[in-house]
Design a protein around this motif. Structure first.
Motif, PDB file in Angstrom:
ATOM      1  N   ALA A  35      12.354 -89.300 102.602  1.00  0.00           N
ATOM      2  CA  ALA A  35      13.185 -90.424 102.158  1.00  0.00           C
ATOM      3  C   ALA A  35      14.310 -90.712 103.149  1.00  0.00           C
ATOM      4  O   ALA A  35      14.770 -91.857 103.250  1.00  0.00           O
ATOM      5  CB  ALA A  35      13.751 -90.131 100.782  1.00  0.00           C
ATOM      6  N   ARG A  36      14.727 -89.702 103.900  1.00  0.00           N
ATOM      7  CA  ARG A  36      15.860 -89.853 104.806  1.00  0.00           C
ATOM      8  C   ARG A  36      15.444 -90.187 106.232  1.00  0.00           C
ATOM      9  O   ARG A  36      16.176 -90.896 106.946  1.00  0.00           O
ATOM     10  CB  ARG A  36      16.689 -88.567 104.788  1.00  0.00           C
ATOM     11  N   LEU A  37      14.254 -89.701 106.677  1.00  0.00           N
ATOM     12  CA  LEU A  37      13.831 -89.841 108.076  1.00  0.00           C
ATOM     13  C   LEU A  37      12.629 -90.769 108.182  1.00  0.00           C
ATOM     14  O   LEU A  37      11.527 -90.423 107.737  1.00  0.00           O
ATOM     15  CB  LEU A  37      13.482 -88.464 108.653  1.00  0.00           C
ATOM     16  N   PRO A  38      12.781 -91.961 108.767  1.00  0.00           N
ATOM     17  CA  PRO A  38      11.639 -92.893 108.888  1.00  0.00           C
ATOM     18  C   PRO A  38      10.504 -92.342 109.747  1.00  0.00           C
ATOM     19  O   PRO A  38       9.336 -92.588 109.464  1.00  0.00           O
ATOM     20  CB  PRO A  38      12.274 -94.148 109.508  1.00  0.00           C
ATOM     21  N   TRP A  39      10.832 -91.611 110.831  1.00  0.00           N
ATOM     22  CA  TRP A  39       9.777 -91.105 111.701  1.00  0.00           C
ATOM     23  C   TRP A  39       8.908 -90.060 111.001  1.00  0.00           C
ATOM     24  O   TRP A  39       7.724 -89.935 111.285  1.00  0.00           O
ATOM     25  CB  TRP A  39      10.388 -90.515 112.973  1.00  0.00           C
ATOM     26  N   LEU A  40       9.498 -89.322 110.055  1.00  0.00           N
ATOM     27  CA  LEU A  40       8.714 -88.360 109.288  1.00  0.00           C
ATOM     28  C   LEU A  40       7.881 -89.069 108.225  1.00  0.00           C
ATOM     29  O   LEU A  40       6.738 -88.679 107.945  1.00  0.00           O
ATOM     30  CB  LEU A  40       9.646 -87.343 108.634  1.00  0.00           C
ATOM     31  N   ARG A  41       8.430 -90.127 107.671  1.00  0.00           N
ATOM     32  CA  ARG A  41       7.710 -90.902 106.654  1.00  0.00           C
ATOM     33  C   ARG A  41       6.525 -91.644 107.260  1.00  0.00           C
ATOM     34  O   ARG A  41       5.589 -92.006 106.548  1.00  0.00           O
ATOM     35  CB  ARG A  41       8.682 -91.867 105.990  1.00  0.00           C
ATOM     36  N   ALA A  42       6.538 -91.852 108.572  1.00  0.00           N
ATOM     37  CA  ALA A  42       5.428 -92.542 109.231  1.00  0.00           C
ATOM     38  C   ALA A  42       4.169 -91.685 109.321  1.00  0.00           C
ATOM     39  O   ALA A  42       3.094 -92.200 109.642  1.00  0.00           O
ATOM     40  CB  ALA A  42       5.846 -92.977 110.636  1.00  0.00           C
ATOM     41  N   GLY A  43       4.273 -90.393 109.029  1.00  0.00           N
ATOM     42  CA  GLY A  43       3.115 -89.504 109.081  1.00  0.00           C
ATOM     43  C   GLY A  43       2.445 -89.344 107.738  1.00  0.00           C
ATOM     44  O   GLY A  43       2.860 -89.918 106.729  1.00  0.00           O
ATOM     45  N   SER A  44       1.407 -88.545 107.717  1.00  0.00           N
ATOM     46  CA  SER A  44       0.621 -88.313 106.505  1.00  0.00           C
ATOM     47  C   SER A  44       1.293 -87.242 105.649  1.00  0.00           C
ATOM     48  O   SER A  44       1.567 -86.134 106.120  1.00  0.00           O
ATOM     49  CB  SER A  44      -0.796 -87.874 106.875  1.00  0.00           C
ATOM     50  N   GLN A  45       1.526 -87.576 104.398  1.00  0.00           N
ATOM     51  CA  GLN A  45       2.128 -86.612 103.489  1.00  0.00           C
ATOM     52  C   GLN A  45       1.166 -85.473 103.169  1.00  0.00           C
ATOM     53  O   GLN A  45       1.585 -84.341 102.932  1.00  0.00           O
ATOM     54  CB  GLN A  45       2.564 -87.307 102.204  1.00  0.00           C
ATOM     55  N   VAL A  46      -0.139 -85.764 103.173  1.00  0.00           N
ATOM     56  CA  VAL A  46      -1.140 -84.727 102.883  1.00  0.00           C
ATOM     57  C   VAL A  46      -1.093 -83.629 103.936  1.00  0.00           C
ATOM     58  O   VAL A  46      -1.053 -82.431 103.626  1.00  0.00           O
ATOM     59  CB  VAL A  46      -2.544 -85.353 102.803  1.00  0.00           C
ATOM     60  N   ALA A  47      -1.085 -84.020 105.216  1.00  0.00           N
ATOM     61  CA  ALA A  47      -1.040 -83.030 106.288  1.00  0.00           C
ATOM     62  C   ALA A  47       0.268 -82.249 106.266  1.00  0.00           C
ATOM     63  O   ALA A  47       0.299 -81.035 106.518  1.00  0.00           O
ATOM     64  CB  ALA A  47      -1.232 -83.716 107.639  1.00  0.00           C
ATOM     65  N   GLN A  48       1.371 -82.921 105.962  1.00  0.00           N
ATOM     66  CA  GLN A  48       2.668 -82.248 105.938  1.00  0.00           C
ATOM     67  C   GLN A  48       2.764 -81.262 104.785  1.00  0.00           C
ATOM     68  O   GLN A  48       3.279 -80.146 104.945  1.00  0.00           O
ATOM     69  CB  GLN A  48       3.775 -83.298 105.856  1.00  0.00           C
TER      70      GLN A  48
END
Length: 378
Positions: free
Chosen positions: A55-68
């Motif tokens: 919610a805070r970092l756009p570059w992290l939100r651009a990735g796949s939540q499943v893999a993370q």
């Protein structure tokens, strides 16, 4: 079971995979920092931190939540294992230069369409289908090896195929001159020396690496190319050795019901003069493949401790003197039995397994107790 296939990602797909790996690696390192600072990072707590970070970092939100999420789940498992398994250290920081990319996706995070692997965020990768998948995969691991080749390892469910009754039992003794010596000479696994065959090319590539190596600063493109060529030659020999082990293990499992295997740990050979030949023989890989395929085929596998197998007579179980490494023939001074050193050890291993034990000392102690009971009864 895992079915592994080669991937052919384009430039944009490879860049997307590396970017995803960078995000997951950052999460892993953050979890390591949490543990070192005494935060006790359980998977539930890490999941909440991931939600806040996305919610805070756009570059992290651009990735796949499943893999993370899967990366954090793997970290939690590794941390839990470090507390339960002896001599298993805590998870360490994944360096960008030394760690190889590896991404895990569950069933809701990938699909297969028109022979291509479709990952989140529109990443589509062609797959080299060397064989058909027997069922729909439940998860997939996408990783890159040291040569820069990408692979997809699918986890699938497959029914156990029990083999028909075999030809009896077989014992296996591991060695270097002959990788696997069995009680039946027809099933021996000889040392084929694939690495030895390409030793001249490998030495040439290593000399090229030595010439182009810089003492300080980043390495040149020529050095990196020579390094890749060296790795290709070593990987080629390794693949040939693994293939030979797989064919041998399949043939052995199909024809025998009881397989007695020497529980040999070849790690100590790395410090001996036989290190290069032992590494080329890949005893550990052959043993692992044999046990896996025998268990999958419904065969009985018995791991026998290697202690005293070389010094014991397979005919009368009398213990002889310790043989030196250059002594390749065994002769019993009690009953006069003579045979090859490794063949005799394989028969001892089989005899121990058939008696329901896992060591030569167990058999000797059992026989001693039986003789004592007999004398008391008399």
């Amino acid at each position: 079971m895992r079915y592994t296939y080669r991937l052919r990602p384009g430039r944009s797909a490879a860049a997307a995979l590396l970017a995803e790996w960078g995000r997951c690696r950052w999460l892993w390192n953050e979890a390591v920092h949490q543990q070192k600072s005494g935060q006790k990072p359980t998977f539930v707590r890490l999941g909440k931190l991931l939600t806040e970070a996305r919610a805070r970092l756009p570059w992290l939100r651009a990735g796949s939540q499943v893999a993370q999420q899967q990366m954090l789940r793997d970290y939690a498992k590794a941390l839990d294992r470090s507390f339960k398994v002896t001599r298993c250290g805590r998870p360490k920081v994944k360096s960008r230069k030394t760690s190889l990319p590896s991404l895990e996706y569950t069933a809701r995070g990938f699909s297969i369409r028109d022979g291509r692997l479709v990952l989140p965020k529109g990443v589509t990768i062609p797959v080299v289908w060397s064989r058909e998948l027997p069922s729909l995969p439940t998860s997939v691991r996408v990783y890159r090896d040291s040569l820069g080749h990408w692979y997809a390892s699918f986890v699938i469910r497959r029914e156990v195929e029990f083999h028909p009754p075999g030809q009896g039992s077989i014992g296996i003794d591991w060695g270097v001159s002959t990788t696997a010596t069995t009680t039946d000479p027809r099933f021996d696994l000889p040392y084929l020396g694939h690495r030895k065959r390409c030793a001249a090319e490998l030495a040439k590539a290593q000399r090229k690496m030595a010439r182009r190596r810089r003492k300080g600063g980043p390495q040149s493109r020529g050095y990196r190319e020579a390094q890749r060529q060296t790795a290709r030659l070593a990987r080629k020999a390794t693949r040939q050795t693994v293939h030979d082990s797989q064919v041998w293990a399949t043939r052995l499992v199909r024809t025998h019901d009881l397989i007695a295997v020497e529980d040999f740990e070849p790690a100590f050979l790395a410090k001996s003069t036989m290190a290069r030949k032992a590494a080329d023989a890949a005893i550990g890989a052959a043993k692992r493949v044999l046990i896996e395929r025998a268990t999958r085929g419904g065969r009985t596998v018995v791991l026998v401790r290697p202690a005293y197998t070389t010094m014991t007579c397979s005919s009368c179980f009398a213990r002889a003197k310790r043989l030196e490494l250059h002594e390749r023939d065994f002769r019993c001074e009690v009953c006069g039995f003579a045979d090859s050193r490794d063949r005799n050890a394989a028969r001892v291993i089989l005899a121990v397994a058939e008696r329901g034990h896992v060591g030569v000392e167990d058999v000797r102690q059992s026989a001693h107790l039986l003789r004592g009971r007999g004398s008391v009864a008399v």
